[in-house]
Motif scaffolding. Structure first.
Motif, PDB file in Angstrom:
ATOM      1  N   VAL A  22     -31.851 -13.386  -8.622  1.00 15.50           N
ATOM      2  CA  VAL A  22     -32.127 -13.439 -10.064  1.00 15.50           C
ATOM      3  C   VAL A  22     -31.249 -12.449 -10.813  1.00 15.50           C
ATOM      4  CG1 VAL A  22     -33.873 -13.017 -11.829  1.00 15.50           C
ATOM      5  CG2 VAL A  22     -34.476 -14.280  -9.755  1.00 15.50           C
ATOM      6  N   PHE A  23     -31.101 -11.258 -10.235  1.00 11.05           N
ATOM      7  CA  PHE A  23     -30.262 -10.231 -10.876  1.00 11.05           C
ATOM      8  C   PHE A  23     -28.813 -10.699 -10.985  1.00 11.05           C
ATOM      9  CE2 PHE A  23     -27.492  -6.489 -10.520  1.00 11.05           C
ATOM     10  CZ  PHE A  23     -27.928  -5.766 -11.632  1.00 11.05           C
ATOM     11  N   ALA A  25     -27.750 -13.820 -10.980  1.00  9.23           N
ATOM     12  CA  ALA A  25     -27.688 -14.949 -11.909  1.00  9.23           C
ATOM     13  C   ALA A  25     -27.685 -14.474 -13.355  1.00  9.23           C
ATOM     14  CB  ALA A  25     -28.860 -15.893 -11.651  1.00  9.23           C
ATOM     15  N   VAL A  26     -28.513 -13.479 -13.664  1.00  3.82           N
ATOM     16  CA  VAL A  26     -28.540 -12.934 -15.023  1.00  3.82           C
ATOM     17  C   VAL A  26     -27.208 -12.285 -15.365  1.00  3.82           C
ATOM     18  CG1 VAL A  26     -29.615 -11.196 -16.514  1.00  3.82           C
ATOM     19  CG2 VAL A  26     -31.039 -12.635 -15.052  1.00  3.82           C
ATOM     20  N   ASN A  27     -26.638 -11.550 -14.408  1.00  2.00           N
ATOM     21  CA  ASN A  27     -25.335 -10.926 -14.654  1.00  2.00           C
ATOM     22  C   ASN A  27     -24.252 -11.965 -14.912  1.00  2.00           C
ATOM     23  OD1 ASN A  27     -26.091  -8.260 -14.503  1.00  2.00           O
ATOM     24  ND2 ASN A  27     -25.704  -8.071 -12.311  1.00  2.00           N
ATOM     25  N   PHE A  29     -24.673 -14.998 -16.042  1.00  2.21           N
ATOM     26  CA  PHE A  29     -24.945 -15.626 -17.341  1.00  2.21           C
ATOM     27  C   PHE A  29     -24.470 -14.735 -18.483  1.00  2.21           C
ATOM     28  CE2 PHE A  29     -27.810 -16.208 -20.976  1.00  2.21           C
ATOM     29  CZ  PHE A  29     -27.574 -17.545 -21.250  1.00  2.21           C
ATOM     30  N   ILE A  30     -24.745 -13.435 -18.399  1.00  2.00           N
ATOM     31  CA  ILE A  30     -24.325 -12.514 -19.456  1.00  2.00           C
ATOM     32  C   ILE A  30     -22.805 -12.450 -19.533  1.00  2.00           C
ATOM     33  CG2 ILE A  30     -24.312 -10.083 -20.169  1.00  2.00           C
ATOM     34  CD1 ILE A  30     -27.132  -9.844 -19.068  1.00  2.00           C
TER      35      ILE A  30
END
Length: 315
Positions: A22-23, A25-27, A29-30
């Motif tokens: 998840v971490f 994936a968020v990175n 995406f950002i």
């Protein structure tokens, strides 16, 4: 220990937990959002420059030109003084950085010698202009007294020395092993030979970085032309493009009395819906101004981190 062993696959790869996925994936995406937000303005300008003015005024254009045309660039590049301005700017971007880097490196090499008489006094006077700058009138008087008005040298001499750049270069020179200069001195080398054959080769990364900064500064500057140069044959590219935008906004983009007969016939034969509007002319000018630097930047990028950091931190 058992927890670590349990996370290892048969291929000696650490098993990633759901939180790590998840971490990541968020990175990702950002970073994608950041990349799009940084790249899209340039893409939008490029798209608008290839679209007809009448169609662009009808509604926003997002990703691709609705009505593709090259007439915007034809209008800009057939301006009577654009070619001579490009030559002047190119010469400025070659001569200016060479003089600037060489003068700054000479000062950095001399001031790196702690035994230099009056070293602190010289540094103090070099530092003063960073905090106390002259006014437009005082600068104009100085340039006039030096005979640099309507002179090509006004583009390269006033900005030949930069105190901040000199400090970084001096720190880089001071970080070099002193044994190199000492051994050269024992072998009979003078300061000129040490500077040319030892200091300059070892400072190439930082020289390349500051050379690119100098090229960008000379390429984008139009203020010097605006204040100190009235000779139209010495106009720079940025100033001429500034004139094009002003004429486009005044609906007098092309002076028909100064264009060739072929250019006049071309302009008069164009359909009304293909005549560039001030908005698309601004976008076209921004492409002409910005994109050449984007093609030059990758050749200097590898020098930036090493060139800036080697002289920025004192060990």
């Amino acid at each position: 220990m058992k927890a670590i062993i349990s996370r290892v696959h048969s291929g000696n790869k650490i098993k990633r937990t759901s939180g790590e996925r998840v971490f990541d994936a968020v990175n990702v995406f950002i970073m994608i959002i950041w990349a799009v937000s940084a790249i899209y303005p340039f893409w939008y300008i490029l798209v608008m420059s290839f679209n007809t003015g009448a169609d662009a005024a009808a509604g926003p254009i997002w990703f691709f030109p609705r009505v593709f045309t090259l007439e915007n660039y034809a209008f800009v590049f057939q301006y009577d003084r654009l070619h001579s301005a490009f030559i002047v700017t190119s010469l400025r971007c070659i001569v200016g950085p060479v003089i600037s880097v060489f003068v700054t490196m000479l000062a950095a090499f001399a001031l790196s010698k702690r035994f230099l008489p009056g070293r602190k006094t010289v540094l103090f006077f070099f530092m003063l202009p960073m905090f106390i700058g002259g006014t437009i009138i005082s600068n104009y008087v100085v340039i006039a007294k030096l005979g640099l008005l309507n002179n090509f040298l006004v583009y390269v001499l006033p900005g030949a020395f930069g105190f901040f750049s000199m400090i970084i270069m001096r720190t880089h020179i001071e970080d070099l092993p002193p044994e190199l200069q000492e051994s050269a001195t024992i072998d009979g080398a003078g300061y000129v030979r040490i500077f040319l054959q030892i200091i300059l080769p070892l400072c190439m990364p930082i020289i390349a970085a500051f050379s690119f900064f100098a090229v960008v500064g000379n390429w984008l500057d139009y203020y010097t032309n605006l204040i100190y140069v009235t000779n139209r044959s010495l106009s720079t590219l940025q100033y001429v493009l500034y004139e094009i935008i002003n004429r486009a906004e005044a609906n007098t983009l092309i002076d028909y009395t100064k264009t060739s007969g072929a250019a006049q016939r071309r302009l008069m034969s164009m359909a009304n819906n293909t005549v560039p509007t001030p908005e698309v002319i601004k976008m076209t000018v921004m492409v002409v101004v910005t994109f050449p630097l984007l093609f030059v930047y990758p050749f200097f990028q590898k020098y930036f981190v090493k060139g800036m950091l080697t002289g920025a931190v004192k060990a």
